[in-house]
Design an enzyme around this catalytic site. Structure first.
Site, PDB file in Angstrom:
ATOM      1  N   GLY A  31      54.881  45.107  46.599  1.00  0.00           N
ATOM      2  CA  GLY A  31      55.952  45.957  47.142  1.00  0.00           C
ATOM      3  C   GLY A  31      56.914  46.339  46.042  1.00  0.00           C
ATOM      4  N   LEU A  32      57.818  47.241  46.368  1.00  0.00           N
ATOM      5  CA  LEU A  32      58.755  47.764  45.372  1.00  0.00           C
ATOM      6  C   LEU A  32      59.673  46.669  44.827  1.00  0.00           C
ATOM      7  CD1 LEU A  32      59.868  51.050  47.202  1.00  0.00           C
ATOM      8  CD2 LEU A  32      58.211  50.829  45.310  1.00  0.00           C
ATOM      9  N   GLY A  34      62.828  44.710  44.399  1.00  0.00           N
ATOM     10  CA  GLY A  34      63.940  44.507  45.328  1.00  0.00           C
ATOM     11  C   GLY A  34      63.525  44.494  46.794  1.00  0.00           C
ATOM     12  N   SER A  35      62.224  44.592  47.052  1.00  0.00           N
ATOM     13  CA  SER A  35      61.785  44.628  48.455  1.00  0.00           C
ATOM     14  C   SER A  35      61.909  43.252  49.111  1.00  0.00           C
ATOM     15  CB  SER A  35      60.341  45.143  48.559  1.00  0.00           C
ATOM     16  OG  SER A  35      59.465  44.345  47.800  1.00  0.00           O
ATOM     17  N   GLY A  36      61.863  42.186  48.318  1.00  0.00           N
ATOM     18  CA  GLY A  36      62.015  40.840  48.889  1.00  0.00           C
ATOM     19  C   GLY A  36      60.860  39.897  48.587  1.00  0.00           C
ATOM     20  N   SER A 105      52.819  45.126  41.484  1.00  0.00           N
ATOM     21  CA  SER A 105      51.376  45.439  41.519  1.00  0.00           C
ATOM     22  C   SER A 105      51.111  46.761  42.239  1.00  0.00           C
ATOM     23  CB  SER A 105      50.562  44.290  42.122  1.00  0.00           C
ATOM     24  OG  SER A 105      51.121  43.754  43.293  1.00  0.00           O
TER      25      SER A 105
HETATM   26  P1  ADP Z   1      61.447  41.508  44.632  1.00  0.00           P
HETATM   27  O1  ADP Z   1      60.923  40.143  44.265  1.00  0.00           O
HETATM   28  O2  ADP Z   1      60.582  42.222  45.619  1.00  0.00           O
HETATM   29  O3  ADP Z   1      61.797  42.343  43.452  1.00  0.00           O
HETATM   30  P2  ADP Z   1      63.811  40.069  45.376  1.00  0.00           P
HETATM   31  O4  ADP Z   1      63.309  39.003  46.305  1.00  0.00           O
HETATM   32  O5  ADP Z   1      64.092  39.686  43.959  1.00  0.00           O
HETATM   33  O6  ADP Z   1      62.808  41.300  45.442  1.00  0.00           O
HETATM   34  O7  ADP Z   1      65.125  40.732  45.955  1.00  0.00           O
HETATM   35  C1  ADP Z   1      65.286  41.032  47.301  1.00  0.00           C
HETATM   36  C2  ADP Z   1      66.777  41.034  47.629  1.00  0.00           C
HETATM   37  O8  ADP Z   1      66.948  41.439  48.981  1.00  0.00           O
HETATM   38  C3  ADP Z   1      67.419  39.674  47.466  1.00  0.00           C
HETATM   39  O9  ADP Z   1      68.706  39.827  46.918  1.00  0.00           O
HETATM   40  C4  ADP Z   1      67.503  39.188  48.918  1.00  0.00           C
HETATM   41  O10 ADP Z   1      68.561  38.287  49.107  1.00  0.00           O
HETATM   42  C5  ADP Z   1      67.757  40.492  49.660  1.00  0.00           C
HETATM   43  N1  ADP Z   1      67.353  40.482  51.065  1.00  0.00           N
HETATM   44  C6  ADP Z   1      68.133  40.867  52.100  1.00  0.00           C
HETATM   45  N2  ADP Z   1      67.512  40.736  53.271  1.00  0.00           N
HETATM   46  C7  ADP Z   1      66.273  40.238  52.991  1.00  0.00           C
HETATM   47  C8  ADP Z   1      65.171  39.865  53.818  1.00  0.00           C
HETATM   48  N3  ADP Z   1      65.202  39.993  55.149  1.00  0.00           N
HETATM   49  N4  ADP Z   1      64.038  39.413  53.208  1.00  0.00           N
HETATM   50  C9  ADP Z   1      63.983  39.291  51.856  1.00  0.00           C
HETATM   51  N5  ADP Z   1      65.025  39.615  51.022  1.00  0.00           N
HETATM   52  C10 ADP Z   1      66.166  40.082  51.589  1.00  0.00           C
END
Ligand code: ADP
Length: 199
Positions: A31-32, A34-36, A105
């Site tokens: 996923g993008l 910041g997607s989580g 990815s």
């Molecule tokens: P990625 O690894 O995809 O780049 P991150 O996990 O580093 O993304 O970042 C996701 C951000 O979104 C974090 O700051 C997290 O706290 C926030 N966030 C808010 N709501 C959610 C949720 N429901 N699930 C996952 N992350 C969330």
């Protein structure tokens, strides 16, 4: 290559799975930025750890800084990045670990190659499908702002493509699903897998 004759080792994946008391496989988050992916992987790993499951998280922090520190974000290097990660994940699955990998990815073919390397039965694809606007609003690492300012080229979602998974095992939009709910969704999906004998 043709002079590499495999040694017949006494122990294999099945023995290690038996020893650890659970099966090993890959949970592949895509996923993008910041997607989580990392947030959910981290919470899931903690839950698995509490249940006595042996795990490891592969992510940009531990892979891009070492093993893959000679790779850029060009299309070729992204493919090589994911290929190496797939091979490492494969070794870790052989070693008996549940591997959680959290990488953008972006290329479908690269992800499919990992499925082939580790075996379809050992690969769970989790598509963290958070809308780009939300990822950009969060901008956890300030990368979207930099990409918009033209300071990063090849940034997925802005000036580099993301190819959607066609048949992910699990799809999560974190604007509707909390971290805890995401963890439960994945745990439900893998529960039978963790303790099954052979698949
Ligand atoms: P990625 O690894 O995809 O780049 P991150 O996990 O580093 O993304 O970042 C996701 C951000 O979104 C974090 O700051 C997290 O706290 C926030 N966030 C808010 N709501 C959610 C949720 N429901 N699930 C996952 N992350 C969330």
């Amino acid at each position: 290559m043709s002079n590499i004759i495999p040694h017949n080792f006494q122990l294999g994946k099945d023995d290690r799975n038996h020893h650890k008391g659970h099966q090993s496989f890959v949970i592949w988050f895509t996923g993008l930025s910041g997607s989580g992916k990392s947030t959910i992987a981290n919470a899931l790993e903690y839950k698995l750890y509490q249940e006595g499951v042996h795990t490891y998280i592969l992510d940009g922090d531990n892979v891009r800084k070492g093993l893959n520190n000679n790779l850029s974000f060009s299309p070729e290097d992204r493919t090589e990045n994911i290929r190496r990660i797939g091979e490492v994940a494969h070794l870790m699955v052989d070693a008996g670990l549940v591997v959680l990998s959290a990488f953008v990815s972006p290329y479908r073919q690269d992800r499919e190659n990992i499925r082939t390397i580790v075996g379809a039965q050992n690969f769970i694809e989790v598509f963290v499908n958070t809308p780009m606007e939300e990822c950009e609003r969060r901008d956890v690492k300030g990368l979207y702002a930099k990409a918009r300012a033209g300071e990063i080229k090849d940034f997925t979602g802005i000036n580099a493509p993301y190819e959607l998974p066609l048949h992910p095992d699990i799809e999560i939009d974190t604007t509707h699903t909390t971290v805890e709910e995401s963890v439960s969704l994945i745990l439900n999906k893998i529960a039978h897998k963790i303790h099954s004998k052979h698949e």
